[in-house]
Design a protein around this motif. Structure first.
Motif, PDB file in Angstrom:
ATOM      1  N   THR A 291       0.800  -1.231   0.000  1.00 47.65           N
ATOM      2  CA  THR A 291       0.000   0.000   0.000  1.00 47.65           C
ATOM      3  C   THR A 291       0.832   1.280   0.000  1.00 47.65           C
ATOM      4  O   THR A 291       0.290   2.378   0.090  1.00 47.65           O
ATOM      5  CB  THR A 291      -0.912   0.014   1.239  1.00 47.65           C
ATOM      6  N   LEU A 292       2.120   1.165  -0.083  1.00 51.80           N
ATOM      7  CA  LEU A 292       3.013   2.325   0.015  1.00 51.80           C
ATOM      8  C   LEU A 292       2.905   3.251  -1.190  1.00 51.80           C
ATOM      9  O   LEU A 292       2.331   2.892  -2.222  1.00 51.80           O
ATOM     10  CB  LEU A 292       4.443   1.832   0.151  1.00 51.80           C
ATOM     11  N   ASP A 293       3.460   4.445  -1.030  1.00 52.30           N
ATOM     12  CA  ASP A 293       3.489   5.420  -2.121  1.00 52.30           C
ATOM     13  C   ASP A 293       4.821   5.316  -2.852  1.00 52.30           C
ATOM     14  O   ASP A 293       5.872   5.666  -2.316  1.00 52.30           O
ATOM     15  CB  ASP A 293       3.305   6.839  -1.572  1.00 52.30           C
ATOM     16  N   GLU A 294       4.772   4.850  -4.085  1.00 54.30           N
ATOM     17  CA  GLU A 294       5.987   4.726  -4.894  1.00 54.30           C
ATOM     18  C   GLU A 294       6.603   6.081  -5.213  1.00 54.30           C
ATOM     19  O   GLU A 294       7.749   6.174  -5.632  1.00 54.30           O
ATOM     20  CB  GLU A 294       5.673   3.984  -6.205  1.00 54.30           C
ATOM     21  N   GLY A 295       5.823   7.150  -5.013  1.00 53.04           N
ATOM     22  CA  GLY A 295       6.336   8.489  -5.276  1.00 53.04           C
ATOM     23  C   GLY A 295       7.057   9.112  -4.099  1.00 53.04           C
ATOM     24  O   GLY A 295       7.446  10.290  -4.153  1.00 53.04           O
ATOM     25  N   THR A 296       7.260   8.368  -3.014  1.00 48.33           N
ATOM     26  CA  THR A 296       8.009   8.881  -1.873  1.00 48.33           C
ATOM     27  C   THR A 296       9.405   9.307  -2.326  1.00 48.33           C
ATOM     28  O   THR A 296      10.085   8.571  -3.033  1.00 48.33           O
ATOM     29  CB  THR A 296       8.144   7.803  -0.778  1.00 48.33           C
ATOM     30  N   PRO A 297       9.871  10.491  -1.946  1.00 48.48           N
ATOM     31  CA  PRO A 297      11.224  10.906  -2.345  1.00 48.48           C
ATOM     32  C   PRO A 297      12.284   9.942  -1.808  1.00 48.48           C
ATOM     33  O   PRO A 297      12.071   9.289  -0.772  1.00 48.48           O
ATOM     34  CB  PRO A 297      11.374  12.288  -1.695  1.00 48.48           C
ATOM     35  N   ALA A 298      13.403   9.862  -2.507  1.00 52.00           N
ATOM     36  CA  ALA A 298      14.536   9.095  -1.986  1.00 52.00           C
ATOM     37  C   ALA A 298      14.879   9.607  -0.590  1.00 52.00           C
ATOM     38  O   ALA A 298      14.658  10.784  -0.278  1.00 52.00           O
ATOM     39  CB  ALA A 298      15.734   9.223  -2.918  1.00 52.00           C
ATOM     40  N   LEU A 299      15.412   8.743   0.250  1.00 53.80           N
ATOM     41  CA  LEU A 299      15.584   9.075   1.667  1.00 53.80           C
ATOM     42  C   LEU A 299      16.323  10.398   1.903  1.00 53.80           C
ATOM     43  O   LEU A 299      15.857  11.228   2.698  1.00 53.80           O
ATOM     44  CB  LEU A 299      16.285   7.927   2.394  1.00 53.80           C
ATOM     45  N   PRO A 300      17.464  10.653   1.262  1.00 54.45           N
ATOM     46  CA  PRO A 300      18.120  11.950   1.504  1.00 54.45           C
ATOM     47  C   PRO A 300      17.235  13.129   1.109  1.00 54.45           C
ATOM     48  O   PRO A 300      17.234  14.169   1.779  1.00 54.45           O
ATOM     49  CB  PRO A 300      19.381  11.873   0.632  1.00 54.45           C
ATOM     50  N   ASP A 301      16.470  12.973   0.025  1.00 51.10           N
ATOM     51  CA  ASP A 301      15.581  14.052  -0.415  1.00 51.10           C
ATOM     52  C   ASP A 301      14.411  14.220   0.546  1.00 51.10           C
ATOM     53  O   ASP A 301      13.946  15.343   0.787  1.00 51.10           O
ATOM     54  CB  ASP A 301      15.067  13.779  -1.824  1.00 51.10           C
TER      55      ASP A 301
END
Length: 610
Positions: A248-258
């Motif tokens: 159910t996660l959001d694939e559009g989550t920014p990369a961790l550093p971002d």
């Protein structure tokens, strides 16, 4: 099946996901039984639900995973079970993790198999552990998995395999959700989980994150807890979800550093420039990284099969909230509640005159406390609660508010003209801000209360006039030493821990030290005295008997027909710490005057200092 025909049993109902699920089910009109280990947990749940406008309490059910019956009471009409139970904690032993996350799953599936009207058993698994194949879980594979992943993640992976295998054997209809890092409510940011990603956010807030973990491909996906809860409520009503698992996660989550940089920009703090590769993090000693080794397995470039979850949500008209907005609101909630260290209560960040501002107490309350130095809004929490319908607001650049001294004018204008602040309570340096606001906007302010107004009292000690020395002291002094300096005893150290934490963050100590030095400026003191003498509104002075007015200050008050004075016996410059109830009574006694004005020439009764 209509909502009225559904009867949901929620296991782990008092947990983070569980209580949001109970709320979502209740709002959908589903009858809910909330299973918890104690009546105290159930009471906390019902209070939480009521605080969010849901007064229809679920049925109280006791659960014991060690008992064959699992729960007490009649359960034949249960149509759906949601298993949100388990332990989300790093550092567990293998046996402890397996009891909490694997044995409990066996008990739940066995219990579900006995229910005659069950339509669906929904299991909460995880995005890193979902999709296990039970046939592969030999004893050798199990031991290898626990060595590689650590007790927590490995136990969740084993539980996923055990659940699918046992449910298949017993003919239990099931669905699985594999949530990612579940963050706050999309509307409020509310969350009480402070492990994992939240710990990185905490380090950002305090300026103690030395480097950003990972690179532009390191993916730690997030999702809003209320979205996950609504998603889960729909699963039992859709036959296509039988024996299906959903990421159910959001694939559009920014990369961790971002993602962390996004939060840093929102906080108004500097994000670390250095990035540390995950491979190096895993080799560095824990004392250096300050990260639990079990959390490092979540730093991955892996992506996940989200197509089916997106299609399901679209089929049911469920839209995922904007992730960046949810992240910002979650970050606000974490900081406002001091990452779990703050007491319960209304706490939030707002925008005043474009300045990110922290306040506690009743939103929009007419009585507003402006704290002094070197304390913060938290030191006024007891007074605010006792007064009722009041709030305390950190001044720009102090406490947890952003901004600088130069922002005071526009910030104060916004406070009194846009938020309904009609009774300003200024403490010490805050008395100058309150007086400035009242004189600039006399029609907006009905009552002015000045607590320990420095400009009517003695000058600060000479050491306070050296900003560099004061800044060095404020950034390093422990709560006990600060309590002794402010109150003469260490007994109020606990009330000052938050102020000490604020002084060690960013430029707060520098702002405070500069303002402390400015309190000795004779021109500023004279200007404030002149403003007070010209002010035509009601003025109430509150001060400690051990922190009296100067002769000149007393003489000035004697000329004001609209001023009253309350002396708190035995108190010093910070009566809110030592005599909070008395201060609350003094402030509260003035709220009756809100909305009224003294007629010209009417002299109010006043209590004179002895």
């Amino acid at each position: 099946m209509s909502p009225q025909d559904r009867h949901a049993l929620v296991l782990g109902a008092s947990g983070f996901i569980g209580r949001h699920l109970v709320l979502a089910l209740g709002q959908a009109g589903v009858r809910v039984s909330a299973a918890s280990r104690s009546h105290e947990s159930y009471q906390r749940l019902t209070r939480w639900l009521a605080g969010r406008g849901h007064d229809q309490a679920p049925t109280d059910v006791r659960v014991d995973f060690a008992k064959a019956s699992l729960i007490d009471g009649e359960c034949d009409d249960i149509t759906e079970i949601y298993n949100c139970a388990g332990a989300y904690r790093f550092g567990m032993s293998v046996d402890e993790a397996r009891r909490a996350n694997v044995d409990s799953v066996r008990a739940v599936v066995a219990f579900a198999a006995r229910l005659p009207n069950l339509r669906r058993l929904v299991q909460v698994s995880g995005y890193r552990v979902g999709g296990q194949v039970a046939a592969l879980w030999s004893e050798e594979h199990r031991q290898e998995t626990y060595r590689a992943l650590g007790a927590y993640e490995a136990s969740r992976a084993e539980a996923d395999a055990v659940f699918q295998d046992l449910a298949g054997q017993l003919g239990v209809p099931w669905s699985i959700v594999n949530p990612s890092c579940v963050i706050g409510d999309s509307a409020t940011g509310e969350s009480d989980q402070y492990v994992g990603l939240a710990s990185n956010v905490k380090d950002l807030w305090h300026g103690s994150l030395p480097a950003l973990p990972g690179n532009g491909h390191t993916f730690v996906p997030v999702e809003a807890v209320d979205y996950l809860a609504r998603f889960m409520t729909l699963l039992p009503m859709d036959e296509a979800t039988h024996r299906a698992a959903y990421w159910t996660l959001d694939e559009g989550t920014p990369a961790l550093p971002d993602l962390l940089t996004l939060i840093a920009e929102h906080y108004g703090v500097k994000a670390p420039r250095t990035r540390v590769p995950v491979s190096l993090l895993k080799r560095l000693p824990q004392w250096l990284t300050k990260a639990d080794p079990e959390t490092l397995t979540f730093l991955s470039t892996d992506r996940y099969p989200t197509d089916s979850a997106r299609a399901f949500a679209a089929r049911h008209g469920l839209a995922m909230p904007d992730t960046a907005t949810t992240i910002r609101r979650w970050a606000d909630h974490l900081a406002a509640h001091r990452f779990g260290d703050a007491p319960a209560g209304d706490r939030r960040f707002t925008k005043l005159g474009g300045i990110r501002t922290f306040e506690l107490g009743k939103a929009g309350a007419p009585t507003v406390v402006l704290p002094g130095l070197p304390v913060n809004a938290d030191t006024w929490a007891q007074v605010v609660t006792a007064v009722g319908h009041a709030r305390a607001v950190d001044l720009p650049g102090l406490g947890m508010s952003a901004g600088r001294r130069e922002d005071w004018q526009s910030w104060l204008t916004a406070l009194v003209t846009e938020t309904g602040a009609r009774h300003l309570v200024g403490h010490s340096i805050g008395s100058a801000a309150a007086l400035d606001a009242a004189t600039a906007h006399p029609d907006a302010v009905d009552q002015l209360t000045l607590v320990s107004p420095f400009f009517l009292q003695g000058h600060p000690p000479r050491t306070a006039r050296w900003p560099a020395l004061t800044r060095w002291y404020l950034r390093r002094t422990p709560p006990e030493a600060l309590a002794e300096r402010l109150t003469g005893a260490t007994g109020h150290a606990a009330a000052l821990r938050s102020a000490v934490a604020d002084l060690r963050r960013g430029t707060v100590a520098a702002t405070a030290s500069g303002l402390l030095a400015a309190t000795a400026n004779p021109q500023w003191r004279a200007d404030l005295q002149a403003k007070l003498q010209q002010y035509q509104g009601r003025v109430h002075i509150v001060l400690g008997s051990n922190d009296p007015l100067t002769v000149e200050g007393q003489s000035l008050l004697d000329t004001l027909p609209h001023a009253t004075v309350t002396v708190v016996a035995g108190a010093g410059h910070h009566p809110q710490l030592t005599h909070s109830e008395v201060v609350a009574q003094a402030i509260g006694s003035q709220t009756a005057f809100l909305g009224s004005r003294s007629e010209p020439g009417v002299r109010e009764a006043r209590a004179r200092p002895r």
